[in-house]
Write a protein that holds these residues in place. Structure first.
Motif, short mmCIF file in Angstrom:
data_model
loop_
_atom_site.label_atom_id
_atom_site.label_comp_id
_atom_site.label_asym_id
_atom_site.label_seq_id
_atom_site.Cartn_x
_atom_site.Cartn_y
_atom_site.Cartn_z
N UNK A 110 18.31 -49.88 5.60
CA UNK A 110 18.00 -49.63 7.01
C UNK A 110 19.18 -48.98 7.73
N UNK A 111 20.39 -49.42 7.42
CA UNK A 111 21.59 -48.84 8.03
C UNK A 111 21.76 -47.38 7.58
N UNK A 112 21.53 -47.12 6.31
CA UNK A 112 21.65 -45.75 5.80
C UNK A 112 20.57 -44.86 6.43
N UNK A 113 19.36 -45.38 6.57
CA UNK A 113 18.29 -44.62 7.24
C UNK A 113 18.73 -44.26 8.66
N UNK A 114 19.31 -45.22 9.36
CA UNK A 114 19.76 -44.98 10.74
C UNK A 114 20.87 -43.92 10.74
N UNK A 115 21.77 -44.01 9.77
CA UNK A 115 22.85 -43.02 9.63
C UNK A 115 22.26 -41.62 9.44
N UNK A 116 21.28 -41.50 8.55
CA UNK A 116 20.65 -40.21 8.31
C UNK A 116 19.87 -39.73 9.53
N UNK A 117 19.20 -40.65 10.21
CA UNK A 117 18.50 -40.29 11.45
C UNK A 117 19.47 -39.71 12.47
N UNK A 118 20.65 -40.29 12.54
CA UNK A 118 21.65 -39.84 13.52
C UNK A 118 22.31 -38.52 13.15
N UNK A 119 22.04 -38.01 11.96
CA UNK A 119 22.55 -36.69 11.58
C UNK A 119 21.81 -35.59 12.35
N UNK A 120 20.68 -35.95 12.96
CA UNK A 120 19.88 -35.00 13.75
C UNK A 120 19.53 -33.73 12.97
N UNK A 121 19.10 -33.93 11.73
CA UNK A 121 18.66 -32.78 10.95
C UNK A 121 17.48 -32.11 11.64
#
Length: 105
Positions: A12-23
């Protein structure tokens, strides 16, 4: 101080990290590209809708592995699950791309 984090919480933390990359997702033909900005011609992630193949820039895998102290193979799998969750599409195979992924535009 030590913390015990379950695998699902870490994911879940990694998903949030990837979400915050704003791809930025660019849907072009049979492929969906994840780029850093709309003007980029090189993508971090490429997903082929017709065969479910998924390509990840190796540098992104290294970044996730290093930041979260994970094996690269585990990072690759988590990124694949993030793409599945983000696109609501099943990923069939995952591949490393040594450099940025070309091919759109």
């Amino acid at each position: 101080m030590k913390f015990i984090i379950t695998e699902s919480k870490l994911e879940n933390v990694i998903f949030k990290y990837l979400d915050n990359q704003d791809f930025v997702k660019i849907d072009e033909g049979e492929n969906i590209y994840f780029v850093n900005s709309e003007n980029d011609k090189l993508s971090q992630i490429k997903f082929n809708k017709s065969n479910g193949r998924f390509f990840i820039n190796y540098n992104l895998v290294k970044e996730i592995s290093s930041f979260f102290s994970m094996k690269e193979s585990d990072s690759e799998q988590v990124i694949g699950r993030w793409v599945e969750s983000t696109l609501q599409i099943k990923v069939s195979n995952t591949y490393f791309a040594q450099y940025y992924i070309h091919g759109y535009g």
